[in-house]
Scaffold this active site. Structure first.
Site, mmCIF file in Angstrom:
data_model
loop_
_atom_site.group_PDB
_atom_site.id
_atom_site.type_symbol
_atom_site.label_atom_id
_atom_site.label_comp_id
_atom_site.label_asym_id
_atom_site.label_seq_id
_atom_site.Cartn_x
_atom_site.Cartn_y
_atom_site.Cartn_z
ATOM 1 N N GLY A 1 34.529 21.156 9.091
ATOM 2 C CA GLY A 1 35.561 22.165 8.834
ATOM 3 C C GLY A 1 35.983 22.161 7.379
ATOM 4 O O GLY A 1 37.163 22.028 7.059
ATOM 5 N N TYR B 1 48.042 20.304 21.653
ATOM 6 C CA TYR B 1 47.613 19.750 20.359
ATOM 7 C C TYR B 1 48.032 18.278 20.234
ATOM 8 O O TYR B 1 47.233 17.422 19.852
ATOM 9 C CB TYR B 1 48.255 20.600 19.263
ATOM 10 C CG TYR B 1 47.915 20.256 17.831
ATOM 11 C CD1 TYR B 1 46.612 20.306 17.349
ATOM 12 C CD2 TYR B 1 48.939 19.943 16.925
ATOM 13 C CE1 TYR B 1 46.331 20.036 16.020
ATOM 14 C CE2 TYR B 1 48.663 19.675 15.592
ATOM 15 C CZ TYR B 1 47.358 19.720 15.140
ATOM 16 O OH TYR B 1 47.084 19.450 13.822
HETATM 17 N N1 LIG Z 1 47.354 21.654 7.258
HETATM 18 C C1 LIG Z 1 48.251 20.962 7.932
HETATM 19 O O1 LIG Z 1 49.461 21.160 7.763
HETATM 20 C C2 LIG Z 1 47.836 19.888 8.900
HETATM 21 C C3 LIG Z 1 48.836 19.046 9.392
HETATM 22 C C4 LIG Z 1 48.482 18.033 10.269
HETATM 23 C C5 LIG Z 1 47.160 17.888 10.641
HETATM 24 N N2 LIG Z 1 46.211 18.737 10.169
HETATM 25 C C6 LIG Z 1 44.840 18.526 10.609
HETATM 26 O O2 LIG Z 1 43.983 18.574 9.484
HETATM 27 C C7 LIG Z 1 42.726 19.139 9.839
HETATM 28 C C8 LIG Z 1 42.442 20.336 8.951
HETATM 29 O O3 LIG Z 1 43.480 21.271 9.125
HETATM 30 P P1 LIG Z 1 43.584 22.604 8.240
HETATM 31 O O4 LIG Z 1 44.992 23.015 8.261
HETATM 32 O O5 LIG Z 1 42.900 22.400 6.943
HETATM 33 O O6 LIG Z 1 42.713 23.633 9.161
HETATM 34 P P2 LIG Z 1 42.192 25.118 8.826
HETATM 35 O O7 LIG Z 1 42.676 25.593 7.513
HETATM 36 O O8 LIG Z 1 42.493 25.920 10.043
HETATM 37 O O9 LIG Z 1 40.590 24.947 8.709
HETATM 38 C C9 LIG Z 1 39.843 24.694 9.850
HETATM 39 C C10 LIG Z 1 38.413 24.426 9.458
HETATM 40 O O10 LIG Z 1 37.696 24.073 10.654
HETATM 41 C C11 LIG Z 1 36.534 24.870 10.742
HETATM 42 N N3 LIG Z 1 36.153 25.082 12.132
HETATM 43 C C12 LIG Z 1 36.793 25.825 13.082
HETATM 44 N N4 LIG Z 1 36.114 25.755 14.254
HETATM 45 C C13 LIG Z 1 35.034 24.954 14.018
HETATM 46 C C14 LIG Z 1 33.947 24.493 14.811
HETATM 47 N N5 LIG Z 1 33.865 24.850 16.122
HETATM 48 N N6 LIG Z 1 33.005 23.728 14.257
HETATM 49 C C15 LIG Z 1 33.082 23.367 12.944
HETATM 50 N N7 LIG Z 1 34.087 23.746 12.134
HETATM 51 C C16 LIG Z 1 35.050 24.531 12.674
HETATM 52 C C17 LIG Z 1 36.867 26.168 10.018
HETATM 53 O O11 LIG Z 1 35.638 26.763 9.619
HETATM 54 P P3 LIG Z 1 35.425 28.373 9.495
HETATM 55 O O12 LIG Z 1 36.284 28.787 8.342
HETATM 56 O O13 LIG Z 1 33.982 28.542 9.227
HETATM 57 O O14 LIG Z 1 35.874 28.958 10.798
HETATM 58 C C18 LIG Z 1 37.696 25.615 8.853
HETATM 59 O O15 LIG Z 1 36.856 25.169 7.819
HETATM 60 C C19 LIG Z 1 42.829 19.477 11.321
HETATM 61 O O16 LIG Z 1 42.279 18.435 12.092
HETATM 62 C C20 LIG Z 1 44.315 19.609 11.550
HETATM 63 O O17 LIG Z 1 44.654 19.330 12.905
HETATM 64 C C21 LIG Z 1 46.526 19.735 9.306
#
Ligand SMILES: NC(=O)c1ccc[n+]([C@@H]2O[C@H](COP(=O)([O-])OP(=O)(O)OC[C@H]3O[C@@H](n4cnc5c(N)ncnc54)[C@H](OP(=O)(O)O)[C@@H]3O)[C@@H](O)[C@H]2O)c1
Length: 250
Positions: free
Chosen positions: A14, A159
């Site tokens: 991701g 979640y």
């Molecule tokens: N940002 C926050 O505030 C926050 C806080 C706590 C925890 N987290 C954790 O940090 C991690 C990243 O979060 P984020 O906010 O950066 O998420 P995000 O912006 O929603 O990005 C999600 C990524 O996952 C990819 N993805 C979605 N479905 C997929 C699949 N089936 N196979 C492979 N890749 C897939 C997407 O690719 P495409 O673009 O190609 O769809 C994208 O690159 C997650 O585990 C989230 O739970 C984030």
């Protein structure tokens, strides 16, 4: 920054946007060859790669749905072919939508949807990279969790439950794989604004953060780098909050 991941291959799931993109950039800056995994958005993934390459780093974008056995098998095969090596650092970061739902609104499938990302995908990927790591008697598995497990965030138990399960497997795998020189850790970001949060009001959350600022993706990149590098080599089975102290009172 010293290039202390020279010769290492890292797979960040991701990584087309959000935290994964920045984790990829940070690992590449430290000298790793980075596999930028994505599901749907090839253009964004290629942008991540282009940025890394223009900065003198090495990266390749590889599509793959991390929830699907055949897709993961193809992803790892292609990664090993492109890098002429095996994965040294696996960062389980990918996430799909995680809707806010009350108990009354939830159906069992909502739980399964989250387990697909935070339990099934890490299992498939870890199984696929283990032969190479065991051969080398070294490896780093880094799971991206969330502070929601400590916070017990309401109306989000789908979640929260899956991230809690990810913590359980982190600890069990750390015990199981320690004798192979493989560490397994979990990083728990706080609210770190990324593209998908554009326009959201953060003021209420910010009031509770002891360090008095919102986190930035680089905070997570830096922590992944620390755990992936020799500096973090004696740490395993740990769950590390990177949230400016937001869960300090818990
Ligand atoms: N940002 C926050 O505030 C926050 C806080 C706590 C925890 N987290 C954790 O940090 C991690 C990243 O979060 P984020 O906010 O950066 O998420 P995000 O912006 O929603 O990005 C999600 C990524 O996952 C990819 N993805 C979605 N479905 C997929 C699949 N089936 N196979 C492979 N890749 C897939 C997407 O690719 P495409 O673009 O190609 O769809 C994208 O690159 C997650 O585990 C989230 O739970 C984030």
């Amino acid at each position: 920054m010293p290039h202390h991941l020279n010769g290492k291959v890292a797979l960040v799931t991701g990584a087309s946007r959000g935290l994964g993109k920045h984790i990829s950039k940070t690992l590449a800056e430290a000298g790793a060859i980075v596999i930028v995994n994505y599901a749907n958005n090839q253009e964004n993934a290629q942008n991540t790669v282009n940025f890394i390459v223009s900065d003198g780093g090495k990266a390749v974008a590889i599509q793959g749905d991390v929830r699907d056995e055949a897709s993961v098998e193809r992803l790892i095969k292609q990664a090993e072919k492109e890098t002429e090596g095996s994965i040294d650092i696996l960062v389980n970061n990918a996430a799909g939508p995680h809707p806010v739902l009350s108990i009354e609104e939830l159906v069992w499938q909502d739980y399964l949807d989250q387990l697909d990302f935070f339990v099934k995908a890490p299992l498939l990927l870890t199984k696929a990279v283990l032969p190479g790591m065991k051969r080398k008697m070294a490896g780093r598995i880094i799971n991206i969790g969330s502070e929601v497990v400590q916070l017990g965030t309401p109306n989000h138990s789908n979640y929260v439950m899956a991230k809690a399960a990810q913590l359980g497997l982190t600890r069990s795998w750390a015990n199981e794989l320690g004798s192979f020189g493989i560490s397994v850790n979990m990083i728990n970001p706080g609210f770190i604004p990324v593209e998908r949060h554009e326009g959201e009001d953060m003021s209420e959350y910010l009031r509770g953060v002891p360090l008095g600022r919102m986190g930035v993706p680089q905070d997570i990149g830096n922590t992944v780098l620390f755990l992936a590098s020799d500096a973090g080599g004696f740490i395993t089975g740990q769950s590390l909050s990177v949230n400016g102290g937001n869960t300090l009172g818990i």
